[in-house]
Design a protein around this motif. Structure first.
Motif, mmCIF file in Angstrom:
data_model
loop_
_atom_site.group_PDB
_atom_site.id
_atom_site.type_symbol
_atom_site.label_atom_id
_atom_site.label_comp_id
_atom_site.label_asym_id
_atom_site.label_seq_id
_atom_site.Cartn_x
_atom_site.Cartn_y
_atom_site.Cartn_z
ATOM 1 N N LEU A 129 41.975 34.782 -46.517
ATOM 2 C CA LEU A 129 42.910 35.111 -46.444
ATOM 3 C C LEU A 129 42.877 34.924 -45.155
ATOM 4 O O LEU A 129 41.745 35.031 -43.601
ATOM 5 N N SER A 130 43.549 35.140 -43.956
ATOM 6 C CA SER A 130 43.991 35.184 -42.475
ATOM 7 C C SER A 130 43.376 35.982 -42.092
ATOM 8 O O SER A 130 42.953 36.828 -43.187
ATOM 9 N N VAL A 131 43.263 36.527 -40.657
ATOM 10 C CA VAL A 131 42.830 37.974 -39.811
ATOM 11 C C VAL A 131 43.918 38.559 -40.141
ATOM 12 O O VAL A 131 43.059 39.400 -40.810
ATOM 13 N N ALA A 132 44.879 38.258 -40.139
ATOM 14 C CA ALA A 132 46.326 39.613 -39.706
ATOM 15 C C ALA A 132 45.844 39.851 -41.187
ATOM 16 O O ALA A 132 46.106 40.559 -42.154
ATOM 17 N N GLU A 133 45.918 38.842 -42.652
ATOM 18 C CA GLU A 133 45.626 39.711 -43.843
ATOM 19 C C GLU A 133 45.026 40.355 -44.086
ATOM 20 O O GLU A 133 44.790 40.956 -44.630
ATOM 21 N N THR A 134 43.478 40.200 -43.793
ATOM 22 C CA THR A 134 42.322 40.254 -44.241
ATOM 23 C C THR A 134 42.561 41.977 -43.374
ATOM 24 O O THR A 134 41.992 42.431 -44.084
ATOM 25 N N ALA A 135 42.746 41.459 -42.295
ATOM 26 C CA ALA A 135 43.656 43.314 -41.767
ATOM 27 C C ALA A 135 44.470 43.942 -42.669
ATOM 28 O O ALA A 135 44.517 45.011 -42.569
ATOM 29 N N ALA A 136 45.339 43.648 -42.796
ATOM 30 C CA ALA A 136 46.196 44.406 -44.095
ATOM 31 C C ALA A 136 45.005 44.974 -44.992
ATOM 32 O O ALA A 136 45.536 45.884 -45.430
ATOM 33 N N ALA A 194 39.602 43.898 -34.872
ATOM 34 C CA ALA A 194 38.135 44.357 -35.948
ATOM 35 C C ALA A 194 38.120 43.323 -37.020
ATOM 36 O O ALA A 194 36.349 43.729 -37.003
ATOM 37 N N VAL A 195 38.606 43.039 -36.755
ATOM 38 C CA VAL A 195 38.041 42.208 -38.457
ATOM 39 C C VAL A 195 36.988 41.248 -37.636
ATOM 40 O O VAL A 195 36.330 40.769 -38.534
ATOM 41 N N LYS A 196 38.112 40.339 -36.530
ATOM 42 C CA LYS A 196 37.022 39.693 -35.928
ATOM 43 C C LYS A 196 35.877 39.971 -35.790
ATOM 44 O O LYS A 196 34.162 39.286 -36.070
ATOM 45 N N ALA A 197 35.480 41.358 -35.015
ATOM 46 C CA ALA A 197 34.534 41.822 -34.400
ATOM 47 C C ALA A 197 33.798 41.903 -35.197
ATOM 48 O O ALA A 197 32.117 41.699 -35.756
ATOM 49 N N HIS A 198 34.224 42.659 -37.372
ATOM 50 C CA HIS A 198 33.527 42.959 -38.619
ATOM 51 C C HIS A 198 32.682 41.336 -38.785
ATOM 52 O O HIS A 198 31.605 41.230 -38.921
ATOM 53 N N TYR A 199 33.111 39.922 -38.761
ATOM 54 C CA TYR A 199 32.941 39.314 -39.825
ATOM 55 C C TYR A 199 31.940 38.471 -38.746
ATOM 56 O O TYR A 199 31.339 37.990 -39.310
ATOM 57 N N HIS A 200 32.533 38.548 -36.989
ATOM 58 C CA HIS A 200 31.160 37.223 -36.578
ATOM 59 C C HIS A 200 29.538 38.860 -36.437
ATOM 60 O O HIS A 200 28.992 37.656 -36.465
ATOM 61 N N SER A 201 30.190 40.112 -36.390
ATOM 62 C CA SER A 201 28.680 40.455 -36.684
ATOM 63 C C SER A 201 28.085 40.259 -37.611
ATOM 64 O O SER A 201 26.217 39.840 -38.201
ATOM 65 N N ALA A 202 28.978 40.379 -39.024
ATOM 66 C CA ALA A 202 28.144 39.784 -40.143
ATOM 67 C C ALA A 202 27.616 38.482 -40.149
ATOM 68 O O ALA A 202 26.202 38.503 -41.448
ATOM 69 N N ILE A 203 28.319 37.987 -39.886
ATOM 70 C CA ILE A 203 27.941 36.267 -39.679
ATOM 71 C C ILE A 203 26.844 35.926 -38.884
ATOM 72 O O ILE A 203 25.604 35.063 -39.246
ATOM 73 N N LYS A 204 26.660 36.590 -37.995
ATOM 74 C CA LYS A 204 25.215 36.631 -36.702
ATOM 75 C C LYS A 204 23.812 37.506 -37.428
ATOM 76 O O LYS A 204 22.785 36.477 -37.606
ATOM 77 N N LYS A 205 24.275 38.631 -38.409
ATOM 78 C CA LYS A 205 23.423 38.653 -39.294
ATOM 79 C C LYS A 205 22.440 38.083 -40.122
ATOM 80 O O LYS A 205 21.886 37.835 -40.049
ATOM 81 N N LEU A 206 23.260 37.347 -40.923
ATOM 82 C CA LEU A 206 23.379 36.522 -41.954
ATOM 83 C C LEU A 206 23.037 35.310 -41.069
ATOM 84 O O LEU A 206 21.468 34.334 -42.102
ATOM 85 N N LYS A 207 23.331 34.852 -40.061
ATOM 86 C CA LYS A 207 22.483 33.534 -39.484
ATOM 87 C C LYS A 207 21.391 34.238 -39.177
ATOM 88 O O LYS A 207 20.428 32.981 -39.263
ATOM 89 N N LYS A 208 20.887 35.238 -38.699
ATOM 90 C CA LYS A 208 19.625 35.630 -38.801
ATOM 91 C C LYS A 208 18.567 35.615 -39.989
ATOM 92 O O LYS A 208 17.178 35.154 -39.209
#
Lengths: 180, 169
Positions: free
Chosen positions: A141-148, A156-170
């Motif tokens: 899904l696109s960012v807009a669709e995910t937000a919907a 908020a979607v971008k922030a959640h996504y990047h936080s999640a990826i950052k944790k997974l990367k660690k």
């Protein structure tokens, strides 16, 4: 008017075959999303059935402001979260998986084990972060669709996504294991 | 083309899917080769995407549709309001409009016919009254004429008699 809207209108006019086509079109997508959220096949089956029943029951309330797919995903996500909230067994199962996966260093595991480890880490993330990853990566899904679907802003979607990826990367580098 | 690190991170999933333009793909490829953070992110995304969903079996999906339809009926019977029915049926809307037009047309026609009849009746009544009046006036005039004629005849008759009498003398 797209195909989904035609099927919905036909069903609301009494054509039961239309809703059958609609369910057949999306049942695998709903199951896959349910599995990604719940992390268990049997739970995913239950969630899929519940979500589709809710969708069919509420079909006349669908305002067509978003696509049917987005609306259906939103129902599926809410059904899955409600289902998991009411089922403590899943929480125990996830916790056990996380504890067992934290025991060994990630660098020594084979690729399959890394994937399994990542999957359990994904399950341990706060549900909004997890949902953003599931919807963006697995459901494309696109960012807009995910937000919907999540009922929040695109930022908020971008922030959640990047936080999640950052944790997974660690965790992928071993940092997540060391921190905990 | 220069893109910020944060913007590249937003596009890494599309990069892996091959959904970007050739130019953007090249830029990201060059960036990933020198940026450990983005390279690690790509590894994470690739590993996540490799996780497959187990197949629940065809029996589950073949029974699912029937179960969902049956249980949805039990959960809440579908009731379609007149407005929703009309919204979803343009033919029904057209038919309803036609019926309304016909009813209005007939009703207005009925009113105009009724008015026409009423007007005709009024005209006829007025005419009758006028005729009566004219008839009364003309009959009265006739009576007057008749009386006048009769008087004249009488007078002339009297006069003639006298005249005759004088002439006889």
């Amino acid at each position: 008017m797209d195909e989904d809207s035609k099927l919905i209108d036909a069903y609301l006019c009494g054509d039961e075959g239309a809703v059958e086509s609609l369910i057949k079109k999306y049942q695998k997508e709903v199951y896959s999303l349910s599995y990604r959220v719940a992390g268990d096949m049997e739970e995913a089956k239950d969630i899929t059935q519940k979500a589709l029943i809710s969708a069919v029951t509420e079909l006349r309330n669908f305002k067509k402001k978003s696509s049917f797919k987005t609306w259906l995903y939103r129902i599926t996500v809410n059904t899955a979260l409600n289902h998991m909230r009411g089922n403590s067994l899943i929480k125990v199962e996830l916790t056990e998986t996380i504890q067992s996966s934290d025991q060994g260093p990630v660098s020594h595991l084979i690729i399959k084990e890394r994937e399994r480890h990542l999957k359990s880490l994904l399950a341990s993330l706060p549900h909004r972060q997890r949902l953003s990853v599931i919807l963006r990566l697995y459901k494309d899904l696109s960012v807009a669709e995910t937000a919907a679907v999540m009922g929040c802003s695109e930022g908020a979607v971008k922030a959640h996504y990047h936080s999640a990826i950052k944790k997974l990367k660690k965790s992928f580098d071993g940092g997540y294991v060391n921190e905990n | 083309m220069k893109i910020k690190h944060d913007d590249i991170q937003d596009k890494l999933h599309d990069y892996l899917k091959g959904a970007l333009s050739d130019e953007l793909t090249l830029v990201i490829k060059e960036h990933v080769s020198v940026c450990n953070e983005c390279a690690n992110e790509i590894n994470v995304i690739e590993s996540l995407v490799k996780n497959e969903v187990p197949d629940p079996g065809d029996i589950f999906f073949s029974n699912l549709t029937r179960n969902v339809i049956r249980q949805a009926k039990v959960a809440k019977p579908q009731k379609l309001s007149l407005w929703e029915f009309l919204r979803l049926n343009p033919i029904a809307v057209a038919a309803l409009c036609l019926v309304i037009v016909l009813v209005v047309y007939n009703y207005s026609g009925f009113i105009s016919v009724r008015n026409l009849i009423k007007n005709t009746e009024n005209t006829m009544a007025t005419n009758k009254i006028s005729e009566h009046k004219v008839k009364d006036i003309s009959s009265a005039a006739d009576d007057i004429n008749y009386l006048e004629d009769e008087y004249e005849d009488t007078v002339s008759a009297d006069y003639d008699d006298e005249e005759y009498a004088v002439m006889a003398l």
